[in-house]
Scaffold this motif. Structure first.
Motif, PDB file in Angstrom:
ATOM      1  N   THR A 178      21.285  11.240  14.790  1.00 18.12           N
ATOM      2  CA  THR A 178      22.132  10.108  14.412  1.00 18.12           C
ATOM      3  C   THR A 178      22.435   9.314  15.680  1.00 18.12           C
ATOM      4  N   MET A 232      18.859  -6.286  13.140  1.00 19.77           N
ATOM      5  CA  MET A 232      18.621  -5.291  12.095  1.00 19.77           C
ATOM      6  C   MET A 232      17.855  -5.928  10.932  1.00 19.77           C
ATOM      7  N   TRP A 274      18.712  -1.413   8.422  1.00 20.97           N
ATOM      8  CA  TRP A 274      17.885  -0.515   9.231  1.00 20.97           C
ATOM      9  C   TRP A 274      17.875  -1.009  10.664  1.00 20.97           C
ATOM     10  N   THR A 275      17.901  -0.060  11.588  1.00 20.76           N
ATOM     11  CA  THR A 275      17.654  -0.370  12.992  1.00 20.76           C
ATOM     12  C   THR A 275      16.281   0.196  13.362  1.00 20.76           C
ATOM     13  N   VAL A 278      20.848   2.631   8.450  1.00 18.19           N
ATOM     14  CA  VAL A 278      22.253   2.725   8.839  1.00 18.19           C
ATOM     15  C   VAL A 278      22.972   3.573   7.791  1.00 18.19           C
ATOM     16  N   SER A 293      22.926   5.005  12.778  1.00 21.18           N
ATOM     17  CA  SER A 293      21.646   5.043  12.080  1.00 21.18           C
ATOM     18  C   SER A 293      21.004   6.405  12.269  1.00 21.18           C
TER      19      SER A 293
END
Length: 808
Positions: free
Chosen positions: A323, A345, A366-367, A372, A384
């Motif tokens: 994470t 993102m 999303w990264t 996320v 994320s």
């Protein structure tokens, strides 16, 4: 020599004709079913076999497959209502796009693509039959949901078989919340002492699957706890937003016990498995000759009996993900700082349709690391999740197929185990007497200088440096002790724990380890008896349970030191409890009052010992976590300096440990006595726990395990099968094998009720709907043979399908 124009044209025409794809001949697929409805699928090619598998599984469990399809699409609330919304949000946020899924599919070998495509075609053949005769063939669940069965697209099926590894949760954010709470209360130094006590990176007393000295991989150093909190965005330890948790209990996959030939009466390997529910199948042809259990809709057995081997799987506990704490742009929450620049993102708003309610919207982002999973925008942070399996989501399906088709250990490892994307432990037993274990999956090499228990800064300095090679992952072949057991265990002493894994000295393998260690000249009947005892120890449904003898030295001292006759008597009763939940006289109460006292003591004692220092965190740190640690933490407190990892904080407040033990027993007596007013201690017998198949039948005087949610089987609701049963403590599917050339069979039982869960639109069931529920309750097993003559003799039905490979 120049060719004539006519010759050139004729040659071109010949080429054109040759390039037109011709339809392939139809192939026959035979499906025979035994008396329990288990399908034996036979064909010449691997794709034809999978066509038959798709048809057979859809025939038996089409409604379960539809529920799984909606779940993996993040659309379950459409069928069951708002209760599924939290899970839908998680799944929608993690689901790969159809384009990405097709990219993954295109990268597979041609044979594996054909097998998966054929599986989908087999499913759709059955759906076409259902829709051609909806009055008789539509599963009742579809009528209740208000939908009709629809054909599966290839992308939908790919989403199904990639969803499991994407759904795995981590607990770095929960750990961070605990550390922050302790920091706010005590300051950094003591907070870290308490944190390291409660959430150890690696408890040296934890049992491991691989015994010391048998690991064939080079040992890796266990990360050292950082001396100060990682500086997260927002300064110090950031306050984390609550991480979305699934609405259903997370279940780890399986326990396996493997006995080597030197401990077996026959000289053959013995193998035992227990795991979650799923249909069974036998595949024959195209390199297949294996029978076993599989997740709904997968087609290929996840584990079972092969032509020359048996193989079993357990969910691994290795660190397979991270994470990351992403530093957000104060001016734009959808930008995060990565390697010296703001990076955008991917984000979108998803709409969820909800049965009997208005639609709901939810933001998905999303990264570069992954989806996320939580926001702490006030402190400039988003969290994320990066998973090692990302990019290898379909490899697990391929690995399952190849582990079943393996002709020797080398093939099993190279084509199967080494292909696994999901972190699993693979247990192997061969007809040549070889036993082996492999910790498998895409296991990342994490950056040095970060604490794996907490979110890692996502600014680019702490990225993964690659993945462990097969040789670097824990594995063993023919351990010296000639047996092993794994139950989501740590693989080795150098394996980490504290995030997904919460192990410790009292971990639930205690009974299986003792049985296997002490057993000699073992038979299948012995293994079946082992399974019944392990069931009764409740490790599958109450992971905090441990035998009282772990605490015997400290309870015994309390008995000797106390002048209170009730304390003495209660202590003796606790020590007389063997750790097994048994009702041998059938009075619906567990036989030993020591069980009642000890079970209560496991909750009362840590509250007294740890409550003043950390409130309820000793317990809430594990809320919703599958593997819990409270009893191991409690044991370390009483062990003092004798513990492998002595506690840094004196939670006894300077008091003598024996005096504290006496106090905890007195408090336990007060709690239990209130439940049995006016009764002698000998009558303090815990009512047995029940397993409910219809939740509406639950009553206070018939309790269920808190960790075990009712199944809400439609067969039970309609009265077509058992509505409840005394809880034997076991997992849903049990498989038992003797791996000999003349023992090519799998002995198993399925707790879901049976192989075929079909109920017709008028509410009529089928003979196999609930024919194994009571067998499971009494630990009885059926035989699934791989021997052709036996299959023919025991076949209760047989049919032949025509399969024509599509021209694509």
């Amino acid at each position: 020599m120049r060719r004539s124009t006519a010759a050139l044209l004729l040659g071109s025409a010949t080429l054109l004709i040759a390039s037109v794809p011709t339809a392939q001949a139809q192939e026959k697929v035979k499906i025979s079913r035994d008396g329990f409805g288990v399908p034996h699928v036979e064909a010449e090619t691997s794709d034809a076999v999978m066509f038959g598998a798709g048809y057979a599984i859809a025939h038996d469990r089409l409604a379960a497959m539809e529920l799984a399809r909606h779940n993996t699409q993040g659309r379950r609330a459409e069928l069951v209502g708002a209760a599924a919304l939290d899970t839908d949000k998680v799944m929608r946020g993690r689901k790969l796009s159809d384009a990405v899924l097709m990219q993954r599919y295109s990268a597979l070998a041609p044979e594996h693509r054909k097998m998966i495509r054929a599986m989908v075609d087999g499913i759709n053949k059955r759906i076409d039959e259902v829709n051609a005769d909806p009055e008789h063939l539509t599963p009742l669940e579809f009528v209740r949901w208000g939908i009709k069965p629809t054909r599966w697209s290839l992308a939908e099926y790919l989403a199904l078989i990639t969803a499991a590894p994407l759904g795995r949760d981590t607990y770095e954010i929960r750990n961070l919340e605990f550390l922050k709470a302790m920091t706010d209360r005590y300051g950094a130094e003591k907070a870290w002492q308490i944190f390291n006590d409660v959430v150890p990176i690696s408890d040296p007393d934890s049992p491991t699957t691989i015994p010391a000295g048998d690991d064939l991989a080079p040992a890796r150093p266990v990360p050292t706890p950082v001396p100060a909190p990682v500086q997260l965005p927002g300064g110090g330890v950031a306050a984390a937003a609550a991480q979305a948790a699934p609405t259903e209990p997370v279940k780890g996959m399986s326990r396996c016990m493997v006995i080597g030939p030197q401990k077996s009466a026959s000289g053959n390997v013995l193998m035992l498995e227990a795991t979650a529910d799923g249909p069974e199948i036998h595949l024959k042809g195209g390199g297949f000759d294996n029978a076993g259990f599989g997740s709904t809709g997968w087609g290929v057995p996840t584990m079972g009996r092969g032509a020359q081997h048996g193989w079993l799987l357990v969910s691994g506990s290795s660190e397979a993900g991270t994470t990351f704490a992403e530093k957000l742009n104060p001016k734009n929450r959808y930008e995060y700082w990565y390697k010296g620049a703001w990076k955008k993102m991917e984000h979108r708003t998803e709409t969820f349709r909800v049965k009997d309610a208005a639609p709901v919207t939810h933001e998905v982002a999303w990264t570069i690391h992954g989806p996320v999973i939580a926001w702490d925008a006030d402190n400039g942070t988003a969290y994320s999740q990066q998973m090692g399996v990302h990019g290898r989501e379909l490899d697990t399906w391929v690995a399952f197929a190849e582990m079943g088709r393996a002709k020797n250990l080398a093939e099993f490892r190279e084509k199967g185990v080494d292909r696994l994307g999901w972190n699993l432990g693979a247990c192997y037993g061969g007809e040549d007497g070889t036993i082996a274990y492999f910790e498998a999956g895409a296991l990342p090499k994490k950056a040095a200088g970060v604490d794996p228990r907490l979110p890692t800064p996502g600014t680019g300095e702490y990225e993964w440096s690659g993945f462990l090679t097969p040789a670097e992952k824990p594995h063993m072949i023919n351990p010296k002790q000639q047996y092993f057991m794994s139950w989501n265990s740590k693989a080795t002493g150098w394996s980490q724990e504290g995030d997904n894994a919460r192990i410790g000295a009292t971990f639930r393998t205690w009974l299986g380890d003792r049985l296997a260690k002490n057993g000699q000249s073992l038979t299948l009947l012995d293994m079946r008896e082992f399974n019944g005892k392990i069931f009764n120890a409740l490790g599958a449904v109450d992971r905090n349970q441990a035998a009282p003898d772990f605490f015997a030295p400290y309870i015994r001292k309390a008995i000797e030191a106390s002048d209170d006759p009730e304390v003495k008597r209660a202590g003796e009763y606790m020590l007389s409890f063997n750790g097994l939940y048994q009702d041998r006289d059938g009075d619906q109460k567990y036989d030993n009052p020591g069980l009642t006292l000890y079970r209560s003591w496991l909750q009362v004692a840590p509250k007294i010992i740890f409550g003043d220092d950390m409130g309820d965190w000793w317990k809430t740190i594990d809320a919703d976590r599958y593997l819990t640690y409270q009893s191991s933490l409690l044991l370390r407190a009483f062990q003092g300096d004798a513990a492998g990892a002595p506690l840094a904080v004196d939670y006894f407040g300077g008091r003598d440990r024996t005096a504290v033990m006496i106090d905890t027993i007195k408090a336990t007596l007060a709690e239990v006595k209130s439940r049995f007013p006016g009764k002698d201690m000998a009558e303090w017998k815990q009512p047995i726990f029940w397993k409910y198949f219809d939740a509406s039948l639950e009553t206070p005087d018939r309790p269920q395990m808190a960790e075990d949610a009712p199944e809400r089987r439609l067969s039970a609701v309609l009265g077509l099968g058992p509505t409840m049963a005394p809880h034997n403590g076991g997992e849903s599917w049990v498989g038992l094998m003797e791996i000999g050339r003349d023992r090519r069979a799998l002995y198993s039982v399925v707790d879901a009720g049976g192989q075929n869960l079909f109920i017709d639109p008028k509410g009529k069931g089928n003979p196999n709907l609930a024919d194994q529920t009571l067998m499971h309750e009494t630990n009885e097993l059926k035989k699934i043979t791989l021997v052709p003559d036996e299959i023919r003799k025991t076949a209760a039905s047989s049919m032949t399908l025509e399969y024509r490979p599509p021209v694509r």
